[in-house]
Design a protein around this motif. Structure first.
Motif, PDB file in Angstrom:
ATOM      1  N   ARG A   9       0.852  -1.215   0.000  1.00 30.37           N
ATOM      2  CA  ARG A   9       0.000   0.000   0.000  1.00 30.37           C
ATOM      3  C   ARG A   9       0.877   1.251   0.000  1.00 30.37           C
ATOM      4  O   ARG A   9       0.534   2.279  -0.556  1.00 30.37           O
ATOM      5  CB  ARG A   9      -0.920   0.003   1.231  1.00 30.37           C
ATOM      6  N   CYS A  10       2.013   1.129   0.629  1.00 32.88           N
ATOM      7  CA  CYS A  10       2.929   2.270   0.796  1.00 32.88           C
ATOM      8  C   CYS A  10       3.627   2.646  -0.517  1.00 32.88           C
ATOM      9  O   CYS A  10       4.173   3.745  -0.637  1.00 32.88           O
ATOM     10  CB  CYS A  10       3.948   1.857   1.849  1.00 32.88           C
ATOM     11  N   VAL A  11       3.650   1.720  -1.469  1.00 33.21           N
ATOM     12  CA  VAL A  11       4.345   2.008  -2.743  1.00 33.21           C
ATOM     13  C   VAL A  11       3.360   1.967  -3.926  1.00 33.21           C
ATOM     14  O   VAL A  11       3.778   1.784  -5.070  1.00 33.21           O
ATOM     15  CB  VAL A  11       5.520   1.033  -3.005  1.00 33.21           C
ATOM     16  N   ALA A  12       2.064   2.142  -3.626  1.00 32.02           N
ATOM     17  CA  ALA A  12       1.044   2.048  -4.692  1.00 32.02           C
ATOM     18  C   ALA A  12       1.363   3.025  -5.832  1.00 32.02           C
ATOM     19  O   ALA A  12       1.081   2.741  -6.998  1.00 32.02           O
ATOM     20  CB  ALA A  12      -0.330   2.325  -4.107  1.00 32.02           C
ATOM     21  N   HIS A  13       1.966   4.175  -5.487  1.00 29.61           N
ATOM     22  CA  HIS A  13       2.302   5.170  -6.516  1.00 29.61           C
ATOM     23  C   HIS A  13       3.389   4.664  -7.464  1.00 29.61           C
ATOM     24  O   HIS A  13       3.586   5.227  -8.536  1.00 29.61           O
ATOM     25  CB  HIS A  13       2.736   6.487  -5.856  1.00 29.61           C
ATOM     26  N   LEU A  14       4.096   3.609  -7.058  1.00 27.28           N
ATOM     27  CA  LEU A  14       5.182   3.087  -7.901  1.00 27.28           C
ATOM     28  C   LEU A  14       4.786   1.811  -8.640  1.00 27.28           C
ATOM     29  O   LEU A  14       5.538   1.318  -9.474  1.00 27.28           O
ATOM     30  CB  LEU A  14       6.422   2.796  -7.035  1.00 27.28           C
ATOM     31  N   THR A  15       3.624   1.252  -8.301  1.00 27.68           N
ATOM     32  CA  THR A  15       3.202   0.003  -8.954  1.00 27.68           C
ATOM     33  C   THR A  15       1.998   0.231  -9.866  1.00 27.68           C
ATOM     34  O   THR A  15       1.435  -0.724 -10.388  1.00 27.68           O
ATOM     35  CB  THR A  15       2.824  -1.074  -7.901  1.00 27.68           C
ATOM     36  N   GLY A  16       1.588   1.492  -9.985  1.00 19.85           N
ATOM     37  CA  GLY A  16       0.438   1.798 -10.844  1.00 19.85           C
ATOM     38  C   GLY A  16      -0.880   1.433 -10.189  1.00 19.85           C
ATOM     39  O   GLY A  16      -1.885   1.212 -10.864  1.00 19.85           O
ATOM     40  N   GLY A  54      -2.512   3.323  -7.783  1.00 25.16           N
ATOM     41  CA  GLY A  54      -3.196   4.458  -7.146  1.00 25.16           C
ATOM     42  C   GLY A  54      -2.321   5.239  -6.189  1.00 25.16           C
ATOM     43  O   GLY A  54      -1.109   5.302  -6.332  1.00 25.16           O
ATOM     44  N   ILE A  55      -3.000   5.806  -5.176  1.00 19.13           N
ATOM     45  CA  ILE A  55      -2.304   6.702  -4.243  1.00 19.13           C
ATOM     46  C   ILE A  55      -1.771   5.892  -3.066  1.00 19.13           C
ATOM     47  O   ILE A  55      -2.477   5.046  -2.503  1.00 19.13           O
ATOM     48  CB  ILE A  55      -3.282   7.799  -3.747  1.00 19.13           C
TER      49      ILE A  55
END
Ligand SMILES: NC(=O)c1ccc[n+]([C@@H]2O[C@H](COP(=O)([O-])OP(=O)(O)OC[C@H]3O[C@@H](n4cnc5c(N)ncnc54)[C@H](O)[C@@H]3O)[C@@H](O)[C@H]2O)c1
Length: 436
Positions: A411-418, A420-421
């Motif tokens: 969840r903490c890296v969602a911005h890097l896995t496409g 979401g936020i």
């Protein structure tokens, strides 16, 4: 008497400059050499054709000024594999990319790779070394040491700081490069900083590496870095990505051997479940000593549940206290073990641990994370998950904890896995094994 100039690029085997004043007796005939641009590394490659009794010209390196991943020194001179086939059957050259190549782990690993102890004594290799801007000079030092080692199997070395250049056609990518957690840095910050590196390297692999590249992520936090990397490389099978938990497996085997008073080759079927962090679960329920369940050999079950588990989880920290730095030699050994486990058939009845993509796992572990699980391989670079493992309440509870940690990291890296936020709700600031 006619003087023969000798071109090491056309020799067999490669000779050091100090050896160039004589010709080896087994050199069959002199050869013409011509220069042609090499597509992949964009440096001049010397190709040789056989012609009897002609004088050779000295090799001249013609570097391409546009090149970023530069071939290094003597490695700009390449072997003529066809000529060698007359006397020895070599396998086709394989391309191995290593990131963090100027770091401590790589400093052990590269020499193991080049010696042949990983891929075998008939397997020539090309090393593609990726460094950071800060480490480029050190990377040259590494390449110089590789030059001076005269490894017969090491045919090409190129160095660079652009993953799109360095990962070109890579068949193995050993991703070690990462930033260490600095003083006062939150685990979430480390996830983001190193996650950015692994997102960029995933995109580069996706663009330029072999479509079947096998990727082993070592840089921490390695499970989540591997997840980020694979999510950024949609054209490469997710199954090809591994996070290194082999060091933890080796440490667990060593502790069980010590307790049972047997040499460590008697310990088998050792699984590390979950994250390469202090929530990892070394599985003594399924492990064996001399072919017997560990719990039948080690009767002190309290020791297994408490001391053994914690010893393995915190071995990295204990080592830093002694050494003043994190484990590099044993980590490089475990990378070698991890590769060998994929390129040689797993011994009958045994298995090895690797952090792999959890989709389709038969254990009920959440999908969409990189989770260490028991694997078997036919030796073709691929693996299958082991089905015949058992669980009890203790194991399930521990697995749930490490699973929760990995889901939180995700969840903490969602911005890097496409996906979401990012929302960072990490369950406690668990340490990495290599940290204090
Ligand atoms: N998974 C495991 O079992 C395990 C075990 C030990 C260490 N580790 C991890 O491995 C990593 C490397 O350890 P080390 O001891 O070799 O560290 P190190 O600091 O000696 O080397 C890391 C190297 O990576 C380079 N680097 C940084 N950013 C880079 C980038 N974007 N591209 C390429 N290179 C880059 C640095 O310049 C440095 O040379 C660390 O993250 C460490 O925590 C993992």
């Amino acid at each position: 008497m006619a003087v023969t100039q000798f071109n090491p690029a056309c020799s067999k085997p490669r000779l050091h400059s100090s050896q160039l004043s004589f010709l080896p007796r087994n050199l069959p005939r002199h050869r013409h050499c011509s220069f042609a641009p090499l597509r992949r590394t964009q440096h001049a490659r010397i190709s040789c054709s056989v012609a009897p009794n002609e004088v050779q010209v000295p090799a001249v390196k013609t570097p391409d000024p546009k090149s970023k991943a530069e071939c290094y020194g003597v490695f700009c001179l390449t072997y003529d594999l066809r000529a060698e086939e007359e006397t020895r059957s070599w396998k086709k050259l394989i391309n191995i990319a290593v990131s963090g190549a100027a770091g401590m782990i790589a400093n052990h690993l590269l020499f193991k790779l080049a010696s042949g102890e990983v891929f075998g004594p008939d397997q020539p290799i090309a090393l593609k070394l990726l460094g950071s801007e800060r480490s480029i000079q050190a990377l040259e030092g590494v390449a110089m040491e590789l030059e001076d080692s005269l490894f017969p199997l090491l045919r090409e070395v190129s160095i660079g700081i652009d993953p799109y250049e360095v990962f070109q056609d890579a068949e193995w990518a050993l991703l070690i490069g990462a930033k260490p957690r600095g003083p006062g840095m939150e685990r979430a910050d480390l996830l983001d900083i190193n996650g950015q590196i692994y997102a960029a390297q995933g995109r580069a692999l996706n663009a330029v590496a072999s479509r079947n590249v096998k990727v082993i992520v070592v840089g921490n936090p390695c499970n989540t870095n591997a997840l980020i990397c694979l999510k950024n490389a949609p054209n490469i099978p997710a199954k090809n990505f591994h996070a290194l938990t082999r060091l933890d497996e080796n440490r667990a085997k060593c502790q069980l051997a010590l307790k049972a008073g047997v040499f460590y080759d008697k310990v088998s079927n050792m699984t590390i479940w979950g994250n390469h962090s202090t929530t990892q679960v070394p599985d003594f329920l399924n492990a064996k000593i001399n072919g017997l369940p560990v719990k039948e050999v080690v009767k002190d079950h309290k020791w297994l549940e408490e001391e053994f588990t914690e010893k393995v989880q915190k071995r990295g920290g204990a080592l830093i206290q002694k050494w003043g730095r994190s484990s590099a030699a044993s980590t490089s050994v475990s990378i070698v073990d991890a590769i060998r486990s994929l390129v040689t058939p797993t011994p009958e009845g045994d298995w090895f641990s690797s952090g792999v993509y959890s989709n389709g796992n038969p254990y009920g572990i959440a999908e969409g994370i990189v989770f260490s699980m028991p694997c078997r391989s036919k030796g073709d670079g691929d693996y299958e998950l082991v089905k015949d493992v058992i669980f009890d309440d203790y194991l399930r509870k521990r697995i749930a904890k490490t699973e929760a940690e990995l889901l939180a990291e995700k969840r903490c890296v969602a911005h890097l896995t496409g996906e979401g936020i990012a929302v960072c709700d990490l369950p406690g600031d668990t340490m990495l094994p290599g940290e204090m």
